[in-house]
Structure formats: C-alpha cells, structure tokens
Design an enzyme around this catalytic site. Sequence first.
Site, PDB file in Angstrom:
ATOM      1  N   LYS A 165       0.937  -1.328   0.068  1.00 20.28           N
ATOM      2  CA  LYS A 165       0.042   0.028  -0.125  1.00 20.28           C
ATOM      3  C   LYS A 165       0.964   1.176  -0.055  1.00 20.28           C
ATOM      4  CE  LYS A 165      -4.396   1.063   0.262  1.00 20.28           C
ATOM      5  NZ  LYS A 165      -5.456  -0.035  -0.269  1.00 20.28           N
TER       6      LYS A 165
HETATM    7  P1  NAD Z   1     -13.430   7.412  -2.280  1.00 21.40           P
HETATM    8  O1  NAD Z   1     -12.584   8.303  -1.902  1.00 21.40           O
HETATM    9  O2  NAD Z   1     -14.084   6.982  -3.633  1.00 21.40           O
HETATM   10  O3  NAD Z   1     -14.911   7.498  -1.167  1.00 21.40           O
HETATM   11  C1  NAD Z   1     -14.899   7.673  -0.021  1.00 21.40           C
HETATM   12  C2  NAD Z   1     -16.028   8.221   0.427  1.00 21.40           C
HETATM   13  O4  NAD Z   1     -16.293   8.008   1.664  1.00 21.40           O
HETATM   14  C3  NAD Z   1     -16.457   9.658  -0.117  1.00 21.40           C
HETATM   15  O5  NAD Z   1     -17.913   9.617  -0.325  1.00 21.40           O
HETATM   16  C4  NAD Z   1     -16.103  10.207   1.120  1.00 21.40           C
HETATM   17  O6  NAD Z   1     -16.720  11.517   1.214  1.00 21.40           O
HETATM   18  C5  NAD Z   1     -16.710   9.371   2.189  1.00 21.40           C
HETATM   19  N1  NAD Z   1     -16.326   9.720   3.644  1.00 21.40           N
HETATM   20  C6  NAD Z   1     -15.024  10.152   4.168  1.00 21.40           C
HETATM   21  N2  NAD Z   1     -14.973  10.201   5.199  1.00 21.40           N
HETATM   22  C7  NAD Z   1     -16.163   9.873   5.829  1.00 21.40           C
HETATM   23  C8  NAD Z   1     -16.845   9.902   7.064  1.00 21.40           C
HETATM   24  N3  NAD Z   1     -16.427  10.252   8.277  1.00 21.40           N
HETATM   25  N4  NAD Z   1     -18.309   9.364   7.076  1.00 21.40           N
HETATM   26  C9  NAD Z   1     -19.023   9.060   5.929  1.00 21.40           C
HETATM   27  N5  NAD Z   1     -18.574   9.121   4.766  1.00 21.40           N
HETATM   28  C10 NAD Z   1     -17.064   9.404   4.627  1.00 21.40           C
HETATM   29  O7  NAD Z   1     -12.655   5.989  -1.850  1.00 21.40           O
HETATM   30  P2  NAD Z   1     -13.235   4.470  -2.040  1.00 21.40           P
HETATM   31  O8  NAD Z   1     -12.064   4.084  -3.100  1.00 21.40           O
HETATM   32  O9  NAD Z   1     -14.479   4.344  -2.259  1.00 21.40           O
HETATM   33  O10 NAD Z   1     -12.621   3.751  -0.653  1.00 21.40           O
HETATM   34  C11 NAD Z   1     -13.397   3.514   0.387  1.00 21.40           C
HETATM   35  C12 NAD Z   1     -12.916   2.630   1.321  1.00 21.40           C
HETATM   36  O11 NAD Z   1     -12.956   1.350   0.547  1.00 21.40           O
HETATM   37  C13 NAD Z   1     -11.327   2.872   1.765  1.00 21.40           C
HETATM   38  O12 NAD Z   1     -11.356   2.232   3.122  1.00 21.40           O
HETATM   39  C14 NAD Z   1     -10.726   1.928   0.752  1.00 21.40           C
HETATM   40  O13 NAD Z   1      -9.426   1.428   1.161  1.00 21.40           O
HETATM   41  C15 NAD Z   1     -11.656   0.716   0.707  1.00 21.40           C
HETATM   42  N6  NAD Z   1     -11.492  -0.162  -0.859  1.00 21.40           N
HETATM   43  C16 NAD Z   1     -11.555   0.682  -1.796  1.00 21.40           C
HETATM   44  C17 NAD Z   1     -10.963  -0.218  -3.120  1.00 21.40           C
HETATM   45  C18 NAD Z   1     -11.475   0.567  -4.246  1.00 21.40           C
HETATM   46  O14 NAD Z   1     -11.218  -0.433  -5.383  1.00 21.40           O
HETATM   47  N7  NAD Z   1     -11.665   1.792  -4.643  1.00 21.40           N
HETATM   48  C19 NAD Z   1     -11.012  -1.686  -3.116  1.00 21.40           C
HETATM   49  C20 NAD Z   1     -10.958  -2.014  -1.701  1.00 21.40           C
HETATM   50  C21 NAD Z   1     -11.158  -1.294  -0.592  1.00 21.40           C
END
Ligand code: NAD
Length: 414
Positions: free
Chosen positions: A103
């Site tokens: 990461k």
């Molecule tokens: P992103 O930046 O696209 O979205 C994150 C969302 O969470 C946004 O809408 C943001 O406004 C919201 N957010 C942030 N803080 C918040 C809070 N305190 N309360 C409510 N909403 C909040 O990110 P993503 O890619 O969707 O990733 C989200 C999670 O999923 C992370 O933990 C990431 O590590 C995990 N993840 C992502 C992927 C991927 O393919 N994108 C894969 C596996 C895991």
Amino acid sequence: MKSSYEIAQAQFDKAAQKLHIPDWIRDSIREPERNLSVDFPVRMDNGEVKLFKGYRVQHNNTRGPYKGGIRFSPKVGLDEVRALASWMTWKTAVVDIPFGGAKGGVICDPSKLSKTELERLTRRFTYELSSIIGPDMDIPAPDVNTNAQVMAWMVDTYSMGNHKVDFAVVTGKPLFLGGSQGREEATGRGVTIVTMEALKELKLEPKKMSAVVQGYGNVGSFASKTLAEEGVKVVGISDATAAIYDAKGLDLNDIDKYLKKNKVLFGYSKAQTIEPKEKLLEQPCDILVPAAIENQITKENAPNIKAKLIVEGANGPTTPEADEILNQKGVLIIPDILANAGGVTVSYYEWVQNLQREQWEYDCIIAKLKKKLVKAYGEVSQMSRVEKVDMRTAAYMIAIRRVADATEARGIFP
Ligand code: NAD
C-alpha cells in the site's frame, strides 16, 4: 484506541494461533518486508516549492508481486499504510490471486491542489517509487482520493523513465489506456456478490432487505447501485459532508444528479438528514455497508447497530472491541479482506490483459469476478463452520495458511 496496524496485527495473531505453522514463518509473514518513506519537493502553481511526505509499504510478495493502492490524504501515515499493506496480503490470498500485498500514500489534501499540482506531485512520487515498482515487482492502484487519471500519470512517468510503454505497472487505469472493463465498479459489485451469498445462507430474501451504506465514493456508490439492482432497498447513505436516510428507500438516480452538480451530499433535501452523520450507522436497516474509512464501528456505537449483516466495503471499518460486541449479538460480519476483494480481483484481470495485450469483454470479466468471490465466500463460510470461528478469523486462517505454505515451499534465501 488501538492504531490500525495494531488492529491488523491482533487480527493476524487471533487467526495464526489456531494454525500450526512454524514460529519463524508466522513471525516473518506478520511483518512488512519493506517500509519506504520519501520526502520530495513539488513546485506549486504560484512558483512556491512545497515538501511532501509519501510512503510505500511492501508487506509480502511470497505468492506473487506486491499489489495495493495509493491514497492521497492529509491523515495518511506510516502506521495506516502498514496496516493496509498487510490487509492486501491477506486479501489477495483469501481470494487466491497470485499477488502479495502493499500500500502507499502521500500526505496531502488533493482538494487544495490544482490539477497541474496534483500531476506534478503524482509524477514525482512515482519517480521516487520507480526502483521498487514494476509489472513483476509491485503494482499500485487507486485508493482514497486517487483515480484513473492519477494512474495514467503514473503509467506515463514510469514508461518515460524506462523508455518503453508499460501499462501493467499499475491497475485502475482509464479504459482507453490499458484499463479493464468492470474495474471501476468491481469493489462495490463484489460487496453485493458476497452480500447475496450471505443472504442465501441466512435464508433471507434480497427484495425484503434494506441497506445503509456509509461513504458514497467509488465503493459505496457502486455497492448501493448493485444492491438496488438485486432488489435491496437502499435507505441510507453518507459522505464526508452529510448523511441522509429515508425508510421508504432513496432515489439513487436523483442523488447522482445532485452529486454531479453539487459534488457533495450536503444540502440534499429530499430525505431526512441524520446528524451527526456517524449516527447513520445506527439507523434501522438489515444490511450495513461501511464503505468510507477505518475505525467507524466502535465499542461505542456497536451496541446500537440494528443490522443483522455487516459487509465491510472499507478497509478496517470495525474495531476489534466492536467486532466482539457484534459477534456476541449474532450479527454476521463479512470481513473487508473478503468483502472488498472485488477490486483487486478485477485489477488482477486488468494486469493479465495488459501482459497478454488483450481486452476482455465486460460480461466475461463480471462472470469471472462472480465465480472467484462466490468460491472464496464458500471457503470462508465452511472454515467458519468447521472451526467454529467468526468469518474474519476464518478468512485470515485461509489466507495465512496459503502464505505460510508458499513461504515454507520457497524456503529461506540464500
Ligand atoms: P473514495 O474516495 O472514492 O470514497 C470515499 C467516500 O467516503 C467519499 O464519499 C467520502 O466523502 C466518504 N467519507 C469520508 N469520510 C467519511 C466519514 N467520516 N463519514 C462518511 N463518509 C465519509 O474511496 P473508495 O475508493 O470508495 O474507498 C473507500 C474505502 O474502501 C476505503 O477504506 C478504501 O481503502 C476501501 N477500498 C477501496 C477499493 C477500491 O477499489 N476503490 C478497494 C478495496 C477497498
């Protein structure tokens, strides 16, 4: 509260102690193999030079090249990146794809950077990583606040430095630049695939279920839409600015239109606003999908959670204390390393397509994704029943066993 890395270590220890693996293997696969920290300057649009700090943690590459996303965030730190890197190792192992775990992150607030500043920051960070990343070494991907454009800049920087075009160095690229069909939605769709498997086991009808999704970014928005496709009523969503709830079901198309115009949920008036937004987790629903950030379900709010099924779209959203409370309450938790593995699975398909100079069709990729996750879910569920452990411990046991067996077979160099 424990740090993310302490939580990751505790989850590992809980599962590893149930497996009979030699001490040296257990100790070596528990720790990251490399922790890189870099400080680098970036010229801002106004001519000033700012220093940024970034990290890349390579946790384990016994089963294949290191794999894991890069996040841009003011809060990112080495501890968080180490936790996320180790979760990648267990995630790639539990779904059995030939990758290890890594990461990365840069401490910055992308909302305060112009596009050209973001590009210069990405390119310089990529250069800092260039001796340790590569299609056979370590393959980054998007994560929080990074996207296909950031990946395109990384491909370009890496390719220019090596004097050859190398799409396979990162995944999550734009479709017209070596990206894969289905990648953008893969993590959210994966959340829905494992949710459907869990509902089948619990003998619950998707059409009678309601869901709350915390975080409406890449994972949360696609999880919401694909759950709705299966007939699940999405009653609550949130982002960093607001949380909204409607027991009759939210109009996701209308919300998307609002977001296109306003960028954030704040101000959306066609549903009840929940304040503070964290209280959304405690609203009535059958399925809860935390899909935002770490440490959201805690010992404080776990007793008030009404869902009978929690599907962890985010990485590390549940603290160990909350885990215990929820397990005791009989809530089924599908752990992050299984629930959000759809993204890295399609990333693997993207990498294979790049290496073979092929482009697969959408339906083929979604069918392969579904087959992979259904198989992994079945294995974790069976392990959980046989060993009488929760799904998280079962998933870790499978993953640790696979990495330990590979470590034993490879032996110690030299
Ligand atoms: P992103 O930046 O696209 O979205 C994150 C969302 O969470 C946004 O809408 C943001 O406004 C919201 N957010 C942030 N803080 C918040 C809070 N305190 N309360 C409510 N909403 C909040 O990110 P993503 O890619 O969707 O990733 C989200 C999670 O999923 C992370 O933990 C990431 O590590 C995990 N993840 C992502 C992927 C991927 O393919 N994108 C894969 C596996 C895991």
